[in-house]
Motif scaffolding. Structure first.
Motif, PDB file in Angstrom:
ATOM      1  N   MET A 260     -54.490 -27.673  19.146  1.00 32.05           N
ATOM      2  CA  MET A 260     -53.352 -28.303  19.775  1.00 32.05           C
ATOM      3  C   MET A 260     -52.211 -28.366  18.761  1.00 32.05           C
ATOM      4  SD  MET A 260     -53.128 -31.998  21.591  1.00 32.05           S
ATOM      5  CE  MET A 260     -52.861 -31.598  23.273  1.00 32.05           C
ATOM      6  N   ASP A 261     -50.998 -28.062  19.222  1.00 29.99           N
ATOM      7  CA  ASP A 261     -49.834 -28.095  18.345  1.00 29.99           C
ATOM      8  C   ASP A 261     -49.402 -29.531  18.094  1.00 29.99           C
ATOM      9  OD1 ASP A 261     -47.773 -25.205  19.116  1.00 29.99           O
ATOM     10  OD2 ASP A 261     -49.335 -25.504  17.635  1.00 29.99           O
ATOM     11  N   ASP A 262     -48.980 -29.791  16.874  1.00 31.09           N
ATOM     12  CA  ASP A 262     -48.452 -31.112  16.537  1.00 31.09           C
ATOM     13  C   ASP A 262     -46.939 -31.062  16.402  1.00 31.09           C
ATOM     14  OD1 ASP A 262     -50.910 -32.315  16.567  1.00 31.09           O
ATOM     15  OD2 ASP A 262     -51.289 -31.955  14.441  1.00 31.09           O
ATOM     16  N   ASP A 263     -46.294 -30.278  17.270  1.00 29.69           N
ATOM     17  CA  ASP A 263     -44.840 -30.183  17.241  1.00 29.69           C
ATOM     18  C   ASP A 263     -44.223 -31.484  17.729  1.00 29.69           C
ATOM     19  OD1 ASP A 263     -44.923 -27.574  16.369  1.00 29.69           O
ATOM     20  OD2 ASP A 263     -44.849 -26.744  18.396  1.00 29.69           O
ATOM     21  N   SER A 264     -43.098 -31.834  17.137  1.00 25.86           N
ATOM     22  CA  SER A 264     -42.391 -33.027  17.583  1.00 25.86           C
ATOM     23  C   SER A 264     -41.596 -32.692  18.842  1.00 25.86           C
ATOM     24  CB  SER A 264     -41.463 -33.533  16.476  1.00 25.86           C
ATOM     25  OG  SER A 264     -40.429 -32.602  16.266  1.00 25.86           O
ATOM     26  N   PHE A 265     -41.054 -33.717  19.450  1.00 27.06           N
ATOM     27  CA  PHE A 265     -40.272 -33.521  20.667  1.00 27.06           C
ATOM     28  C   PHE A 265     -39.056 -32.644  20.386  1.00 27.06           C
ATOM     29  CE2 PHE A 265     -36.687 -34.818  23.335  1.00 27.06           C
ATOM     30  CZ  PHE A 265     -37.183 -34.470  24.572  1.00 27.06           C
ATOM     31  N   SER A 266     -38.393 -32.863  19.264  1.00 27.08           N
ATOM     32  CA  SER A 266     -37.193 -32.079  18.951  1.00 27.08           C
ATOM     33  C   SER A 266     -37.544 -30.611  18.716  1.00 27.08           C
ATOM     34  CB  SER A 266     -36.467 -32.659  17.746  1.00 27.08           C
ATOM     35  OG  SER A 266     -37.311 -32.645  16.622  1.00 27.08           O
ATOM     36  N   ASP A 267     -38.697 -30.328  18.096  1.00 28.90           N
ATOM     37  CA  ASP A 267     -39.110 -28.942  17.905  1.00 28.90           C
ATOM     38  C   ASP A 267     -39.386 -28.256  19.241  1.00 28.90           C
ATOM     39  OD1 ASP A 267     -38.941 -29.202  15.165  1.00 28.90           O
ATOM     40  OD2 ASP A 267     -41.092 -29.635  14.920  1.00 28.90           O
ATOM     41  N   ARG A 268     -40.089 -28.937  20.118  1.00 25.78           N
ATOM     42  CA  ARG A 268     -40.390 -28.367  21.434  1.00 25.78           C
ATOM     43  C   ARG A 268     -39.119 -28.172  22.253  1.00 25.78           C
ATOM     44  NH1 ARG A 268     -44.308 -32.200  24.092  1.00 25.78           N
ATOM     45  NH2 ARG A 268     -43.499 -33.641  22.560  1.00 25.78           N
ATOM     46  N   PHE A 269     -38.198 -29.148  22.164  1.00 26.84           N
ATOM     47  CA  PHE A 269     -36.956 -29.063  22.922  1.00 26.84           C
ATOM     48  C   PHE A 269     -36.094 -27.907  22.423  1.00 26.84           C
ATOM     49  CE2 PHE A 269     -32.623 -30.269  24.060  1.00 26.84           C
ATOM     50  CZ  PHE A 269     -32.790 -30.531  25.404  1.00 26.84           C
ATOM     51  N   SER A 270     -36.000 -27.734  21.098  1.00 22.71           N
ATOM     52  CA  SER A 270     -35.191 -26.636  20.562  1.00 22.71           C
ATOM     53  C   SER A 270     -35.816 -25.282  20.893  1.00 22.71           C
ATOM     54  CB  SER A 270     -34.995 -26.795  19.058  1.00 22.71           C
ATOM     55  OG  SER A 270     -36.225 -26.703  18.386  1.00 22.71           O
ATOM     56  N   LYS A 271     -37.143 -25.193  20.902  1.00 18.50           N
ATOM     57  CA  LYS A 271     -37.806 -23.953  21.277  1.00 18.50           C
ATOM     58  C   LYS A 271     -37.548 -23.636  22.745  1.00 18.50           C
ATOM     59  CE  LYS A 271     -42.044 -23.571  19.926  1.00 18.50           C
ATOM     60  NZ  LYS A 271     -43.519 -23.662  19.866  1.00 18.50           N
ATOM     61  N   LYS A 272     -37.639 -24.655  23.594  1.00 15.14           N
ATOM     62  CA  LYS A 272     -37.383 -24.463  25.020  1.00 15.14           C
ATOM     63  C   LYS A 272     -35.920 -24.085  25.262  1.00 15.14           C
ATOM     64  CE  LYS A 272     -40.018 -25.424  27.918  1.00 15.14           C
ATOM     65  NZ  LYS A 272     -41.004 -24.642  28.661  1.00 15.14           N
ATOM     66  N   ALA A 273     -35.006 -24.681  24.499  1.00 17.54           N
ATOM     67  CA  ALA A 273     -33.583 -24.373  24.657  1.00 17.54           C
ATOM     68  C   ALA A 273     -33.265 -22.958  24.202  1.00 17.54           C
ATOM     69  CB  ALA A 273     -32.748 -25.374  23.871  1.00 17.54           C
ATOM     70  N   SER A 274     -33.957 -22.465  23.187  1.00 13.51           N
ATOM     71  CA  SER A 274     -33.701 -21.092  22.753  1.00 13.51           C
ATOM     72  C   SER A 274     -34.290 -20.082  23.743  1.00 13.51           C
ATOM     73  CB  SER A 274     -34.266 -20.859  21.357  1.00 13.51           C
ATOM     74  OG  SER A 274     -35.672 -20.920  21.366  1.00 13.51           O
ATOM     75  N   GLN A 275     -35.386 -20.425  24.400  1.00 17.07           N
ATOM     76  CA  GLN A 275     -35.979 -19.532  25.398  1.00 17.07           C
ATOM     77  C   GLN A 275     -35.171 -19.529  26.692  1.00 17.07           C
ATOM     78  OE1 GLN A 275     -39.920 -21.049  25.861  1.00 17.07           O
ATOM     79  NE2 GLN A 275     -40.708 -20.030  24.020  1.00 17.07           N
ATOM     80  N   MET A 276     -34.729 -20.718  27.098  1.00 16.42           N
ATOM     81  CA  MET A 276     -33.949 -20.872  28.332  1.00 16.42           C
ATOM     82  C   MET A 276     -32.684 -21.665  28.001  1.00 16.42           C
ATOM     83  SD  MET A 276     -36.917 -21.732  31.113  1.00 16.42           S
ATOM     84  CE  MET A 276     -37.513 -23.174  30.262  1.00 16.42           C
ATOM     85  N   PRO A 277     -31.555 -20.995  27.794  1.00 18.40           N
ATOM     86  CA  PRO A 277     -30.341 -21.684  27.355  1.00 18.40           C
ATOM     87  C   PRO A 277     -29.807 -22.710  28.356  1.00 18.40           C
ATOM     88  CG  PRO A 277     -30.089 -19.298  27.170  1.00 18.40           C
ATOM     89  CD  PRO A 277     -31.388 -19.561  27.844  1.00 18.40           C
ATOM     90  N   LEU A 278     -30.158 -22.590  29.618  1.00 14.48           N
ATOM     91  CA  LEU A 278     -29.636 -23.532  30.610  1.00 14.48           C
ATOM     92  C   LEU A 278     -30.500 -24.782  30.751  1.00 14.48           C
ATOM     93  CD1 LEU A 278     -28.453 -21.047  33.329  1.00 14.48           C
ATOM     94  CD2 LEU A 278     -27.098 -22.285  31.675  1.00 14.48           C
TER      95      LEU A 278
END
Length: 82
Positions: free
Chosen positions: A1-19
């Motif tokens: 299981m990944d121990d990514d923080s919320f900001s890491d997950r959010f930035s990854k999601k934003a780079s994959q889907m800019p909208l």
């Protein structure tokens, strides 16, 4: 299981889907508007709910339109200038 923080997950999601962040902001705006107007409404609740639904649908259609224009620019217009 990944121990990514919320900001890491959010930035990854934003780079994959800019909208994605734009959709989150639009949702927050419509929800805030809805809460404010519900508290200060003058008239029947059904009319208020119809207007709120219209605002939510309008923001969704606007974001889809932005995504369409972004993809057209990225796929068609930008390669012509390279």
């Amino acid at each position: 299981m990944d121990d990514d923080s919320f900001s890491d997950r959010f930035s990854k999601k934003a780079s994959q889907m800019p909208l994605f962040p734009i959709g989150m902001v639009a949702f927050a705006c419509v929800a805030g508007y809805g809460i404010y107007k519900f508290k200060h409404r003058k008239g029947p609740t059904s009319l208020y709910l119809i207007q709120l639904r219209l605002a939510a649908q309008g923001s969704a259609v606007g974001i889809i339109g932005l995504g369409l224009f972004y993809n057209i620019y990225k796929d068609v217009i930008e390669p012509k200038f390279k």
